[in-house]
Write an enzyme that holds these catalytic residues in place. Structure first.
Site, short mmCIF file in Angstrom:
data_model
loop_
_atom_site.label_atom_id
_atom_site.label_comp_id
_atom_site.label_asym_id
_atom_site.label_seq_id
_atom_site.Cartn_x
_atom_site.Cartn_y
_atom_site.Cartn_z
N THR A 30 -2.83 2.87 -5.56
CA THR A 30 -3.96 3.54 -4.89
C THR A 30 -3.41 4.61 -3.95
O THR A 30 -2.34 4.43 -3.38
CB THR A 30 -4.77 2.49 -4.09
OG1 THR A 30 -5.34 1.57 -5.02
CG2 THR A 30 -5.89 3.13 -3.28
N GLY A 31 -4.18 5.69 -3.79
CA GLY A 31 -3.77 6.72 -2.84
C GLY A 31 -3.71 8.08 -3.51
O GLY A 31 -3.93 8.21 -4.72
N GLY A 86 2.15 4.44 -4.64
CA GLY A 86 2.70 5.22 -3.53
C GLY A 86 3.16 4.31 -2.40
O GLY A 86 3.18 3.08 -2.54
N ALA A 87 3.53 4.91 -1.30
CA ALA A 87 3.92 4.15 -0.10
C ALA A 87 3.67 5.00 1.12
O ALA A 87 3.66 6.23 1.04
CB ALA A 87 5.39 3.76 -0.17
N ASP A 88 3.46 4.33 2.25
CA ASP A 88 3.29 5.07 3.50
C ASP A 88 4.64 5.39 4.12
O ASP A 88 4.82 6.44 4.72
CB ASP A 88 2.42 4.27 4.47
CG ASP A 88 1.02 4.10 3.90
OD1 ASP A 88 0.36 5.13 3.66
OD2 ASP A 88 0.62 2.96 3.62
N GLY A 99 -0.53 0.26 2.45
CA GLY A 99 -1.84 -0.19 2.93
C GLY A 99 -2.60 0.86 3.70
O GLY A 99 -3.71 0.61 4.16
N GLY A 100 -1.98 2.06 3.83
CA GLY A 100 -2.69 3.15 4.51
C GLY A 100 -4.03 3.44 3.84
O GLY A 100 -4.99 3.83 4.49
N GLU A 107 -2.40 -4.29 -4.35
CA GLU A 107 -1.17 -3.56 -4.68
C GLU A 107 0.02 -4.52 -4.72
O GLU A 107 0.89 -4.42 -5.59
CB GLU A 107 -0.91 -2.45 -3.66
CG GLU A 107 -1.90 -1.30 -3.78
CD GLU A 107 -1.78 -0.29 -2.66
OE1 GLU A 107 -2.20 0.84 -2.87
OE2 GLU A 107 -1.28 -0.63 -1.57
N LYS A 125 7.73 10.63 3.35
CA LYS A 125 7.56 9.18 3.46
C LYS A 125 8.90 8.43 3.61
O LYS A 125 8.92 7.23 3.84
CB LYS A 125 6.85 8.63 2.22
CG LYS A 125 5.52 9.29 1.91
CD LYS A 125 4.49 8.96 2.96
CE LYS A 125 3.11 9.45 2.62
NZ LYS A 125 2.51 8.85 1.46
C1 5RP Z 1 -2.80 2.41 -0.32
C2 5RP Z 1 -1.34 2.66 -0.22
C3 5RP Z 1 -0.87 4.02 -0.60
O1 5RP Z 1 0.05 3.89 -1.64
C4 5RP Z 1 -0.23 4.66 0.58
O2 5RP Z 1 -1.18 4.71 1.63
C5 5RP Z 1 0.25 6.08 0.26
O3 5RP Z 1 -0.86 6.89 0.03
P1 5RP Z 1 -0.75 8.42 -0.34
O4 5RP Z 1 -0.16 8.51 -1.70
O5 5RP Z 1 -2.16 8.92 -0.26
O6 5RP Z 1 0.13 9.10 0.68
O7 5RP Z 1 -0.56 1.84 0.15
O8 5RP Z 1 -3.14 1.14 0.15
#
Ligand code: 5RP
Length: 227
Positions: A30-31, A86-88, A99-100, A107, A125
């Site tokens: 997600t993201g 993805g990842a924050d 989890g952003g 996930e 990131k």
């Molecule tokens: C969602 C997530 C996303 O992977 C994370 O927030 C990164 O998002 P983005 O690709 O928009 O930067 O963990 O719960």
């Protein structure tokens, strides 16, 4: 989001879509970066790639349907070949905060049942240490103030996530409390253990030992792959 970051996310997402082979069961994160991946994967499906996917959020499921990516019934799945997410933040040991976007629980389930979790990020990131991004903690709504009080008693302060002035509710019907981590956060495993031990806490956004290949996108379209 700046145009440079968007280009970096697109580069990572596009590259990850090339990793998918016909016959695979694919987890969809997600993201915004995963959004780029799902669009690129959708193009490949429309060109004949045959896969089935499981989405980590209603948002990603909707996009996958729009892209004509066949979705699995959630109660049919016991494993996945690959998950792309993805990842924050991600550190040199491939530990992550996620989890952003509020989808951390699903996930983590997807990552944990996948033969490989491929992580797609833009270069902003990648961090040396955690502490600058709040740790999302998913908690049940029942007596959530008591859960927050227990977190506070352990020294964790934070903010209940809101959307449109009311608490944000995850796809699982839970709240998310974003914890301010110590800066730098030198003992994420210890913090994770302490937080998860509180009844009411469902999951944290710390992801340890789950990342496989990490694709780091740059605005010029270059993608660094860390195995
Ligand atoms: C969602 C997530 C996303 O992977 C994370 O927030 C990164 O998002 P983005 O690709 O928009 O930067 O963990 O719960």
């Amino acid at each position: 989001m700046s145009n440079a970051i968007s280009l970096a996310k697109e580069a990572a997402g596009r590259t990850a879509a090339q990793f998918i082979e016909s016959g695979m069961l694919v987890g969809l994160g997600t993201g915004t970066t995963t959004h780029c991946f799902i669009e690129a994967l959708g193009k490949r499906c429309q060109e004949g790639l045959r896969i089935q996917a499981l989405a980590s959020s209603e948002r990603s499921a909707t996009l996958a349907r729009e892209q004509k990516i066949p979705l699995l019934q959630t109660d049919q799945v016991t494993y996945l070949d690959i998950t792309v997410d993805g990842a924050d933040q991600i550190d040199p040991q491939k530990r992550m905060i996620k989890g952003g976007g509020g989808a951390l629980l699903r996930e983590k389930i997807l990552a944990s049942i996948s033969k490989e979790m491929v992580v797609i990020v833009d270069s902003s990131k990648v961090v040396e240490q955690f502490g600058s991004f709040p740790l999302p903690v998913e908690m049940v709504t029942f007596a959530y103030q008591a859960t927050i009080k227990k977190l506070n008693a352990l020294g964790y302060t934070g903010k209940l996530r809101e959307k449109g002035g009311i608490p944000y509710v995850s796809d699982n019907g839970n709240y998310i409390f974003d914890i301010s981590l110590p800066k730098p956060c030198l003992t994420p495993e210890k913090e994770n253990q302490q937080i998860r031990a509180i009844p009411g806490v469902v999951e944290t956004g710390f992801f340890f030992g789950l990342a496989g290949r990490v694709l780091i996108g740059f605005p010029d379209g270059r993608v660094e792959i860390r195995s």
